[in-house]
Design a protein around this motif. Sequence first.
Motif, mmCIF file in Angstrom:
data_model
loop_
_atom_site.group_PDB
_atom_site.id
_atom_site.type_symbol
_atom_site.label_atom_id
_atom_site.label_comp_id
_atom_site.label_asym_id
_atom_site.label_seq_id
_atom_site.Cartn_x
_atom_site.Cartn_y
_atom_site.Cartn_z
ATOM 1 N N THR A 1 0.831 -1.212 0.000
ATOM 2 C CA THR A 1 0.000 0.000 0.000
ATOM 3 C C THR A 1 0.864 1.259 0.000
ATOM 4 O O THR A 1 0.343 2.352 0.197
ATOM 5 C CB THR A 1 -0.925 0.009 1.229
ATOM 6 O OG1 THR A 1 -0.124 -0.056 2.427
ATOM 7 C CG2 THR A 1 -1.891 -1.167 1.196
ATOM 8 N N SER A 2 2.156 1.102 -0.247
ATOM 9 C CA SER A 2 3.040 2.268 -0.290
ATOM 10 C C SER A 2 2.781 3.063 -1.569
ATOM 11 O O SER A 2 2.315 2.513 -2.580
ATOM 12 C CB SER A 2 4.502 1.824 -0.238
ATOM 13 O OG SER A 2 4.830 1.081 -1.403
ATOM 14 N N PRO A 3 3.059 4.374 -1.562
ATOM 15 C CA PRO A 3 2.815 5.189 -2.769
ATOM 16 C C PRO A 3 3.545 4.677 -4.003
ATOM 17 O O PRO A 3 2.965 4.642 -5.101
ATOM 18 C CB PRO A 3 3.315 6.575 -2.342
ATOM 19 C CG PRO A 3 3.210 6.585 -0.858
ATOM 20 C CD PRO A 3 3.503 5.196 -0.422
ATOM 21 N N LEU A 4 4.811 4.270 -3.861
ATOM 22 C CA LEU A 4 5.559 3.809 -5.023
ATOM 23 C C LEU A 4 4.963 2.541 -5.610
ATOM 24 O O LEU A 4 4.872 2.386 -6.834
ATOM 25 C CB LEU A 4 7.026 3.580 -4.647
ATOM 26 C CG LEU A 4 7.895 4.834 -4.487
ATOM 27 C CD1 LEU A 4 9.308 4.442 -4.075
ATOM 28 C CD2 LEU A 4 7.920 5.650 -5.763
ATOM 29 N N PHE A 5 4.548 1.601 -4.750
ATOM 30 C CA PHE A 5 3.949 0.359 -5.248
ATOM 31 C C PHE A 5 2.651 0.651 -6.000
ATOM 32 O O PHE A 5 2.420 0.119 -7.096
ATOM 33 C CB PHE A 5 3.675 -0.600 -4.088
ATOM 34 C CG PHE A 5 3.051 -1.903 -4.510
ATOM 35 C CD1 PHE A 5 3.850 -2.973 -4.904
ATOM 36 C CD2 PHE A 5 1.670 -2.058 -4.552
ATOM 37 C CE1 PHE A 5 3.281 -4.172 -5.304
ATOM 38 C CE2 PHE A 5 1.098 -3.247 -4.961
ATOM 39 C CZ PHE A 5 1.907 -4.310 -5.335
ATOM 40 N N LEU A 6 1.820 1.507 -5.444
ATOM 41 C CA LEU A 6 0.539 1.829 -6.078
ATOM 42 C C LEU A 6 0.749 2.577 -7.396
ATOM 43 O O LEU A 6 0.060 2.306 -8.388
ATOM 44 C CB LEU A 6 -0.320 2.662 -5.124
ATOM 45 C CG LEU A 6 -0.749 1.961 -3.833
ATOM 46 C CD1 LEU A 6 -1.518 2.929 -2.936
ATOM 47 C CD2 LEU A 6 -1.610 0.731 -4.138
#
Length: 305
Positions: A12-17
């Motif tokens: 749910t991290s910004p980079l993953f999303l």
Amino acid sequence: MPVIVLEARDFTSPLFLMRTWEVLSGCTTFSLVASLGPSELNTNQSEHQHLNTFKIFCMFIWCFFFTLTLFIHILSVIQFHSLIPISWKNLTMTVAVLGALMSVSASVVFPWIVMNRQEVSPRAVAAAVASSLTFMAYTSESCVLRTQAQEQRGYMGSMPGLLKTLQLWGGCQMIPLVVELVNGPRNGVHNWQLWVSGVSYGVCVLMSLVTLAVIIGDFAGRCLLPFDRFLAGFSLIGVLLYMVATVICFTKILQLRDITQSSTSIPNKSAELVIVETVVASITLLAYTVDLAFSIKLLCDRSHT
């Protein structure tokens, strides 16, 4: 070394999303465009070759960055990137910024292609929207990476690094423009002008690729010359070559204006391409000039220490 998979909170991290968003929107875009027939892209057969060049350009952008982002995404999930002998932080920053720049180019060029038709296909509209979403995703990732500390974002996250990405973007834009100007009607443009401009853009793109390879591959310490002098030399060559190319672009505009005043049969497409080439060349020249100023300042600071 064991492979470590991300923990649940990392999904749910910004980079993953954002990278998931980039992969999905990029795949959607080139899938929709690949399903379009020639009749949905051009109004008549005479325009097919002209539009096909820019369609190939856009398809290459979407497919290339989809593949590269998927590769980065998978390596980030399984935490395998630490085993690859490259500068991961410089690679991810370069892909994010260059992906944003190239995606915005495709998001502008592709609607310009489909707007040649009086009746636009719904799939073409959906592809244009998906391309814009891809641009937004790469822009968001670039902003997130830029907020990190300098040690985490690397050289390519600094102002000189961003300028080098902008230089590569400018050179890439020239490829389809030069191809179309060479294959299309000359309308008073001399062959030597096309050759000098094409060679100038080609040399600068090659220098940009070599610079990125050295930075991402961590080869700076192996250069025969000090890396800062290496970059300053490339920036100076880029300024000189783009000065020549920009002067030629303005010369071609004046030639087209004179021919247009004496004849009403000059196609608007040629004038549009020359104007776009001039604008991009001017932006890239500005990027090289500012980059050269940064390089000179760095050399002067080091000489006084």
